[in-house]
Design an enzyme around this catalytic site. Structure first.
Site, mmCIF file in Angstrom:
data_model
loop_
_atom_site.group_PDB
_atom_site.id
_atom_site.type_symbol
_atom_site.label_atom_id
_atom_site.label_comp_id
_atom_site.label_asym_id
_atom_site.label_seq_id
_atom_site.Cartn_x
_atom_site.Cartn_y
_atom_site.Cartn_z
ATOM 1 N N ASP A 171 0.838 -1.201 0.000
ATOM 2 C CA ASP A 171 0.000 0.000 0.000
ATOM 3 C C ASP A 171 0.875 1.253 0.000
ATOM 4 O O ASP A 171 0.635 2.203 -0.752
ATOM 5 C CB ASP A 171 -0.902 -0.027 1.233
ATOM 6 N N HIS A 254 -4.282 3.054 -6.917
ATOM 7 C CA HIS A 254 -5.469 2.761 -6.119
ATOM 8 C C HIS A 254 -6.714 2.594 -6.989
ATOM 9 O O HIS A 254 -7.613 1.832 -6.647
ATOM 10 C CB HIS A 254 -5.681 3.840 -5.057
ATOM 11 N N HIS A 257 -6.530 -0.897 -8.128
ATOM 12 C CA HIS A 257 -6.970 -1.731 -7.005
ATOM 13 C C HIS A 257 -8.490 -1.787 -6.941
ATOM 14 O O HIS A 257 -9.094 -2.857 -6.787
ATOM 15 C CB HIS A 257 -6.444 -1.186 -5.674
ATOM 16 N N HIS A 271 -5.688 -5.519 0.647
ATOM 17 C CA HIS A 271 -5.706 -4.228 -0.052
ATOM 18 C C HIS A 271 -4.331 -3.882 -0.625
ATOM 19 O O HIS A 271 -4.192 -3.590 -1.812
ATOM 20 C CB HIS A 271 -6.166 -3.147 0.931
#
Length: 365
Positions: A171, A254, A257, A271
Protein backbone atom coordinates in the site's frame (compact mmCIF):
# COMPACT_ATOMS: atom_id res chain seq x y z
CA UNK A 1 -6.31 26.89 -5.30
CA UNK A 2 -4.65 26.58 -1.89
CA UNK A 3 -2.11 23.96 -0.91
CA UNK A 4 -3.40 21.80 1.95
CA UNK A 5 -1.80 19.22 4.25
CA UNK A 6 -3.81 16.92 6.50
CA UNK A 7 -2.49 14.87 9.43
CA UNK A 8 -3.82 13.21 12.60
CA UNK A 9 -3.81 15.46 15.66
CA UNK A 10 -1.63 13.05 17.61
CA UNK A 11 0.45 10.02 16.55
CA UNK A 12 1.96 7.70 19.15
CA UNK A 13 4.13 4.68 18.27
CA UNK A 14 5.81 2.41 20.77
CA UNK A 15 5.79 -0.87 22.69
CA UNK A 16 2.82 -1.46 25.02
CA UNK A 17 0.88 1.67 24.04
CA UNK A 18 -2.49 -0.14 23.72
CA UNK A 19 -2.36 -0.81 27.45
CA UNK A 20 -2.64 2.97 27.94
CA UNK A 21 -5.76 3.37 25.76
CA UNK A 22 -8.05 4.19 28.72
CA UNK A 23 -5.71 6.93 29.90
CA UNK A 24 -5.65 8.45 26.42
CA UNK A 25 -9.43 8.08 25.91
CA UNK A 26 -10.42 10.06 29.00
CA UNK A 27 -9.06 13.18 27.31
CA UNK A 28 -11.61 12.80 24.51
CA UNK A 29 -14.85 11.51 26.03
CA UNK A 30 -16.78 10.07 28.94
CA UNK A 31 -17.96 6.85 27.31
CA UNK A 32 -16.16 5.09 24.48
CA UNK A 33 -17.53 2.58 22.01
CA UNK A 34 -14.72 0.22 21.02
CA UNK A 35 -15.19 -1.31 17.57
CA UNK A 36 -13.20 -4.54 17.33
CA UNK A 37 -13.40 -7.97 15.72
CA UNK A 38 -14.24 -11.02 17.80
CA UNK A 39 -10.73 -12.37 17.28
CA UNK A 40 -9.25 -9.01 18.19
CA UNK A 41 -11.26 -8.98 21.41
CA UNK A 42 -9.98 -12.43 22.32
CA UNK A 43 -6.39 -11.27 21.77
CA UNK A 44 -6.52 -7.74 23.19
CA UNK A 45 -9.84 -7.25 24.96
CA UNK A 46 -8.53 -7.98 28.43
CA UNK A 47 -5.77 -5.37 28.20
CA UNK A 48 -8.22 -2.79 26.85
CA UNK A 49 -10.75 -3.48 29.62
CA UNK A 50 -8.06 -3.26 32.29
CA UNK A 51 -6.86 0.05 30.88
CA UNK A 52 -10.37 1.53 30.91
CA UNK A 53 -10.91 0.24 34.47
CA UNK A 54 -8.19 2.69 35.52
CA UNK A 55 -9.72 5.49 33.48
CA UNK A 56 -12.45 8.07 34.02
CA UNK A 57 -13.86 7.03 30.62
CA UNK A 58 -16.37 4.15 30.51
CA UNK A 59 -16.27 1.57 27.72
CA UNK A 60 -18.66 -0.45 25.56
CA UNK A 61 -17.55 -3.06 23.01
CA UNK A 62 -19.10 -3.82 19.64
CA UNK A 63 -18.01 -6.46 17.13
CA UNK A 64 -17.31 -5.39 13.55
CA UNK A 65 -19.64 -6.73 10.86
CA UNK A 66 -16.88 -7.34 8.30
CA UNK A 67 -17.34 -4.60 5.66
CA UNK A 68 -17.00 -0.83 5.75
CA UNK A 69 -20.42 -0.40 4.17
CA UNK A 70 -23.22 2.11 4.59
CA UNK A 71 -25.21 -0.62 6.32
CA UNK A 72 -22.49 -1.24 8.91
CA UNK A 73 -21.91 2.50 9.50
CA UNK A 74 -25.63 3.06 10.06
CA UNK A 75 -25.76 0.12 12.48
CA UNK A 76 -22.80 1.48 14.41
CA UNK A 77 -24.21 5.01 14.74
CA UNK A 78 -27.36 3.40 16.13
CA UNK A 79 -25.30 1.56 18.74
CA UNK A 80 -23.58 4.81 19.71
CA UNK A 81 -26.95 6.48 20.21
CA UNK A 82 -28.32 3.55 22.20
CA UNK A 83 -25.27 3.33 24.48
CA UNK A 84 -24.85 7.13 24.66
CA UNK A 85 -21.21 7.02 23.60
CA UNK A 86 -19.40 10.29 22.92
CA UNK A 87 -16.18 8.70 21.59
CA UNK A 88 -15.41 5.84 19.24
CA UNK A 89 -12.24 3.73 19.22
CA UNK A 90 -11.36 1.47 16.30
CA UNK A 91 -9.02 -1.42 17.16
CA UNK A 92 -7.84 -3.78 14.41
CA UNK A 93 -7.41 -3.32 10.66
CA UNK A 94 -8.25 -0.89 7.84
CA UNK A 95 -11.96 -1.54 7.38
CA UNK A 96 -12.55 -1.20 11.13
CA UNK A 97 -10.74 2.17 11.09
CA UNK A 98 -12.71 3.44 8.12
CA UNK A 99 -16.00 2.37 9.70
CA UNK A 100 -15.10 3.99 13.02
CA UNK A 101 -14.02 7.22 11.30
CA UNK A 102 -17.25 7.38 9.31
CA UNK A 103 -19.40 6.72 12.38
CA UNK A 104 -17.54 9.41 14.33
CA UNK A 105 -18.15 11.83 11.48
CA UNK A 106 -21.90 11.21 11.41
CA UNK A 107 -22.17 11.35 15.22
CA UNK A 108 -19.79 14.33 15.49
CA UNK A 109 -17.57 12.63 18.09
CA UNK A 110 -13.81 12.22 18.45
CA UNK A 111 -12.21 9.03 17.12
CA UNK A 112 -9.11 7.13 18.26
CA UNK A 113 -7.52 4.61 15.89
CA UNK A 114 -5.50 1.69 17.28
CA UNK A 115 -4.05 -0.57 14.58
CA UNK A 116 -3.05 -4.09 15.57
CA UNK A 117 -1.48 -4.51 12.12
CA UNK A 118 0.50 -2.24 9.79
CA UNK A 119 -1.22 -3.35 6.60
CA UNK A 120 -2.63 -0.08 5.22
CA UNK A 121 -2.27 3.70 5.40
CA UNK A 122 -5.89 4.05 6.55
CA UNK A 123 -5.23 4.90 10.24
CA UNK A 124 -4.08 8.50 9.75
CA UNK A 125 -6.40 9.64 6.98
CA UNK A 126 -9.56 11.77 6.84
CA UNK A 127 -11.04 9.27 4.43
CA UNK A 128 -13.22 6.17 4.56
CA UNK A 129 -13.32 3.73 1.66
CA UNK A 130 -16.89 2.46 1.35
CA UNK A 131 -17.72 -0.97 -0.05
CA UNK A 132 -20.99 -2.71 -0.74
CA UNK A 133 -22.09 -5.36 1.75
CA UNK A 134 -20.58 -7.87 -0.70
CA UNK A 135 -17.13 -6.22 -0.64
CA UNK A 136 -17.11 -4.35 -3.97
CA UNK A 137 -15.68 -0.82 -3.91
CA UNK A 138 -18.45 1.79 -3.93
CA UNK A 139 -17.03 5.25 -3.18
CA UNK A 140 -14.69 7.38 -1.09
CA UNK A 141 -16.17 9.25 1.87
CA UNK A 142 -14.03 12.35 2.43
CA UNK A 143 -14.13 13.46 6.06
CA UNK A 144 -13.62 17.00 7.42
CA UNK A 145 -10.86 16.00 9.82
CA UNK A 146 -8.31 13.30 10.56
CA UNK A 147 -8.43 11.00 13.59
CA UNK A 148 -7.92 12.74 16.91
CA UNK A 149 -5.32 10.14 17.86
CA UNK A 150 -3.51 7.19 16.28
CA UNK A 151 -1.86 4.64 18.58
CA UNK A 152 0.60 2.13 17.11
CA UNK A 153 1.53 -0.59 19.62
CA UNK A 154 4.66 -2.08 18.08
CA UNK A 155 4.62 -5.09 20.43
CA UNK A 156 1.28 -6.17 18.98
CA UNK A 157 2.04 -5.25 15.36
CA UNK A 158 5.35 -7.13 15.39
CA UNK A 159 3.49 -10.29 16.43
CA UNK A 160 0.88 -10.02 13.66
CA UNK A 161 1.20 -12.20 10.53
CA UNK A 162 4.17 -11.03 8.46
CA UNK A 163 2.02 -11.04 5.32
CA UNK A 164 -0.05 -8.18 6.76
CA UNK A 165 2.95 -5.90 7.25
CA UNK A 166 4.16 -6.83 3.76
CA UNK A 167 0.70 -5.86 2.44
CA UNK A 168 1.20 -2.51 4.17
CA UNK A 169 4.46 -2.13 2.30
CA UNK A 170 2.48 -2.72 -0.92
CA UNK A 171 0.00 0.00 0.00
CA UNK A 172 2.81 2.40 0.95
CA UNK A 173 4.71 1.60 -2.26
CA UNK A 174 2.11 3.50 -4.29
CA UNK A 175 2.38 6.67 -2.20
CA UNK A 176 5.29 8.39 -3.93
CA UNK A 177 4.34 7.36 -7.47
CA UNK A 178 0.75 8.52 -7.09
CA UNK A 179 1.83 11.79 -5.45
CA UNK A 180 4.32 12.31 -8.28
CA UNK A 181 1.59 11.78 -10.87
CA UNK A 182 -0.74 14.19 -9.10
CA UNK A 183 1.98 16.84 -8.90
CA UNK A 184 2.67 16.44 -12.62
CA UNK A 185 -1.01 16.79 -13.46
CA UNK A 186 -1.63 19.57 -10.90
CA UNK A 187 -4.46 17.45 -9.52
CA UNK A 188 -6.52 18.20 -6.43
CA UNK A 189 -5.54 15.84 -3.61
CA UNK A 190 -7.73 13.99 -1.12
CA UNK A 191 -7.18 16.93 1.24
CA UNK A 192 -9.12 19.17 -1.14
CA UNK A 193 -6.23 21.30 -2.38
CA UNK A 194 -2.91 21.13 -4.18
CA UNK A 195 0.08 19.21 -2.84
CA UNK A 196 2.53 20.86 -0.45
CA UNK A 197 6.30 20.40 -0.57
CA UNK A 198 6.01 18.75 2.85
CA UNK A 199 3.62 16.10 1.51
CA UNK A 200 5.94 15.32 -1.41
CA UNK A 201 8.91 15.10 0.93
CA UNK A 202 7.07 12.66 3.19
CA UNK A 203 5.95 10.60 0.18
CA UNK A 204 9.55 10.39 -1.03
CA UNK A 205 10.77 9.53 2.48
CA UNK A 206 8.14 6.79 2.56
CA UNK A 207 9.48 5.31 -0.68
CA UNK A 208 13.13 5.59 0.38
CA UNK A 209 12.35 3.91 3.72
CA UNK A 210 10.63 1.01 1.98
CA UNK A 211 13.56 0.48 -0.35
CA UNK A 212 16.15 0.67 2.45
CA UNK A 213 14.34 -1.14 5.25
CA UNK A 214 11.60 -3.30 3.68
CA UNK A 215 13.50 -6.53 3.14
CA UNK A 216 15.33 -6.19 6.46
CA UNK A 217 12.03 -5.66 8.27
CA UNK A 218 10.41 -8.66 6.64
CA UNK A 219 13.29 -10.94 7.61
CA UNK A 220 13.28 -9.59 11.18
CA UNK A 221 9.52 -10.13 11.52
CA UNK A 222 9.87 -13.68 10.24
CA UNK A 223 12.44 -14.21 13.01
CA UNK A 224 10.01 -12.79 15.59
CA UNK A 225 12.13 -9.69 16.19
CA UNK A 226 11.06 -6.05 16.42
CA UNK A 227 14.15 -4.22 15.14
CA UNK A 228 14.76 -0.57 14.16
CA UNK A 229 13.98 -1.60 10.57
CA UNK A 230 10.58 -2.91 11.69
CA UNK A 231 9.88 0.32 13.60
CA UNK A 232 10.74 2.37 10.50
CA UNK A 233 8.51 0.25 8.25
CA UNK A 234 5.58 0.55 10.68
CA UNK A 235 5.97 4.34 10.52
CA UNK A 236 6.34 4.31 6.72
CA UNK A 237 3.29 2.08 6.24
CA UNK A 238 1.14 4.19 8.54
CA UNK A 239 2.23 7.78 9.11
CA UNK A 240 4.38 8.58 6.07
CA UNK A 241 2.09 6.82 3.63
CA UNK A 242 -1.01 8.15 5.37
CA UNK A 243 0.00 11.79 5.09
CA UNK A 244 1.70 11.22 1.73
CA UNK A 245 -1.30 9.70 -0.03
CA UNK A 246 -3.85 12.07 1.44
CA UNK A 247 -1.99 15.33 0.98
CA UNK A 248 -0.01 14.16 -2.06
CA UNK A 249 -2.89 12.56 -3.92
CA UNK A 250 -4.11 9.25 -5.34
CA UNK A 251 -3.84 8.29 -9.00
CA UNK A 252 -3.55 5.05 -10.97
CA UNK A 253 -2.48 2.44 -8.43
CA UNK A 254 -5.47 2.76 -6.12
CA UNK A 255 -7.91 3.11 -9.01
CA UNK A 256 -6.65 -0.16 -10.46
CA UNK A 257 -6.97 -1.73 -7.00
CA UNK A 258 -10.58 -0.59 -6.96
CA UNK A 259 -11.09 -2.08 -10.39
CA UNK A 260 -9.73 -5.42 -9.18
CA UNK A 261 -12.50 -5.61 -6.57
CA UNK A 262 -14.96 -6.52 -9.34
CA UNK A 263 -13.16 -9.88 -9.70
CA UNK A 264 -14.33 -12.32 -7.05
CA UNK A 265 -11.08 -14.26 -7.50
CA UNK A 266 -9.20 -11.34 -5.93
CA UNK A 267 -11.38 -10.88 -2.85
CA UNK A 268 -9.09 -13.02 -0.66
CA UNK A 269 -6.13 -10.74 -1.36
CA UNK A 270 -5.26 -7.87 0.96
CA UNK A 271 -5.71 -4.23 -0.05
CA UNK A 272 -1.97 -3.53 -0.22
CA UNK A 273 -1.27 -6.63 -2.29
CA UNK A 274 -3.65 -5.39 -4.98
CA UNK A 275 -2.30 -1.84 -4.70
CA UNK A 276 1.23 -3.14 -5.30
CA UNK A 277 0.15 -4.69 -8.59
CA UNK A 278 -1.75 -1.48 -9.37
CA UNK A 279 1.49 0.45 -8.84
CA UNK A 280 3.24 -1.67 -11.46
CA UNK A 281 0.34 -1.10 -13.86
CA UNK A 282 0.51 2.67 -13.23
CA UNK A 283 4.24 2.64 -14.02
CA UNK A 284 3.46 0.82 -17.26
CA UNK A 285 0.91 3.51 -18.12
CA UNK A 286 3.59 6.14 -17.50
CA UNK A 287 6.10 4.22 -19.60
CA UNK A 288 8.82 4.67 -16.98
CA UNK A 289 12.37 3.55 -17.67
CA UNK A 290 13.23 -0.14 -17.67
CA UNK A 291 15.47 0.45 -14.64
CA UNK A 292 12.68 1.95 -12.56
CA UNK A 293 10.22 -0.75 -13.56
CA UNK A 294 12.75 -3.49 -12.81
CA UNK A 295 13.54 -1.97 -9.41
CA UNK A 296 9.89 -1.94 -8.33
CA UNK A 297 9.01 -5.39 -9.67
CA UNK A 298 12.20 -6.83 -8.18
CA UNK A 299 11.44 -5.26 -4.81
CA UNK A 300 7.91 -6.66 -4.83
CA UNK A 301 9.22 -10.14 -5.60
CA UNK A 302 11.85 -9.88 -2.85
CA UNK A 303 9.38 -8.88 -0.12
CA UNK A 304 6.64 -11.23 -1.34
CA UNK A 305 4.14 -8.90 -3.03
CA UNK A 306 2.19 -10.13 -6.07
CA UNK A 307 3.44 -9.09 -9.50
CA UNK A 308 1.09 -11.19 -11.68
CA UNK A 309 -2.64 -11.64 -12.02
CA UNK A 310 -2.22 -15.31 -11.17
CA UNK A 311 -0.65 -14.36 -7.85
CA UNK A 312 -3.73 -12.20 -7.22
CA UNK A 313 -5.94 -15.26 -7.72
CA UNK A 314 -6.91 -14.84 -11.38
CA UNK A 315 -6.19 -18.33 -12.68
CA UNK A 316 -7.68 -17.76 -16.12
CA UNK A 317 -6.89 -14.32 -17.52
CA UNK A 318 -9.25 -13.17 -20.27
CA UNK A 319 -9.46 -9.81 -22.00
CA UNK A 320 -13.12 -9.58 -20.94
CA UNK A 321 -12.21 -9.90 -17.25
CA UNK A 322 -9.42 -7.35 -17.45
CA UNK A 323 -11.56 -4.93 -19.43
CA UNK A 324 -14.15 -5.12 -16.63
CA UNK A 325 -11.38 -4.22 -14.17
CA UNK A 326 -10.22 -1.36 -16.42
CA UNK A 327 -13.72 0.04 -16.86
CA UNK A 328 -14.26 0.04 -13.09
CA UNK A 329 -10.86 1.69 -12.57
CA UNK A 330 -11.82 4.42 -15.04
CA UNK A 331 -15.07 5.24 -13.22
CA UNK A 332 -15.86 8.93 -13.18
CA UNK A 333 -15.49 9.18 -9.39
CA UNK A 334 -12.16 7.34 -9.20
CA UNK A 335 -8.60 8.66 -9.19
CA UNK A 336 -7.24 7.30 -12.48
CA UNK A 337 -8.22 10.69 -13.90
CA UNK A 338 -5.49 12.27 -11.76
CA UNK A 339 -2.85 10.87 -14.08
CA UNK A 340 -1.10 13.59 -16.13
CA UNK A 341 -2.59 12.23 -19.37
CA UNK A 342 -5.87 10.73 -20.50
CA UNK A 343 -6.45 7.12 -19.50
CA UNK A 344 -9.21 5.13 -21.18
CA UNK A 345 -10.49 1.64 -20.34
CA UNK A 346 -8.58 0.40 -23.36
CA UNK A 347 -5.24 1.86 -22.26
CA UNK A 348 -5.82 0.77 -18.65
CA UNK A 349 -6.60 -2.76 -19.82
CA UNK A 350 -3.41 -2.82 -21.90
CA UNK A 351 -1.34 -1.61 -18.91
CA UNK A 352 -2.77 -4.32 -16.64
CA UNK A 353 -2.09 -7.06 -19.18
CA UNK A 354 1.43 -5.73 -19.79
CA UNK A 355 2.12 -5.47 -16.05
CA UNK A 356 1.12 -9.11 -15.72
CA UNK A 357 3.45 -10.04 -18.58
CA UNK A 358 6.36 -8.12 -17.02
CA UNK A 359 5.72 -9.80 -13.67
CA UNK A 360 5.82 -13.23 -15.29
CA UNK A 361 9.01 -12.28 -17.12
CA UNK A 362 10.82 -11.19 -13.94
CA UNK A 363 9.63 -14.33 -12.15
CA UNK A 364 11.10 -16.39 -14.95
CA UNK A 365 7.77 -17.92 -15.92
Amino acid sequence: MAKILYSPSRYVQGAGELKKIGEYAQSYGKKALVLISRGGYERNGKNVEESFSRSECQVEFDFFGGECSKTEIKRLTGVMEEKQCDLIVGIGGGKIFDTAKAAAYYKKTPVIICPTIASTDAPCSALSVLYTDEGVFEEYLFLPSNPDMVIMDTDIIAKSPVRLTVAGIGDALATYFEARACRNSDAVTCAGGKSTEAAMALAKLCFDTLMEEGVKAKLALEAGACTPAVEKIIEANTLLSGIGFESGGLAGAHAIHNGLTVLEECHHMYHGEKVAFGTIAQLVLEDVSEDELAEIIGFCIEVGLPVTLKQLGVEKVTREKIMAVAEAACAENDTLHNMPFEVTPETACAAILAADAYGRYYLGE
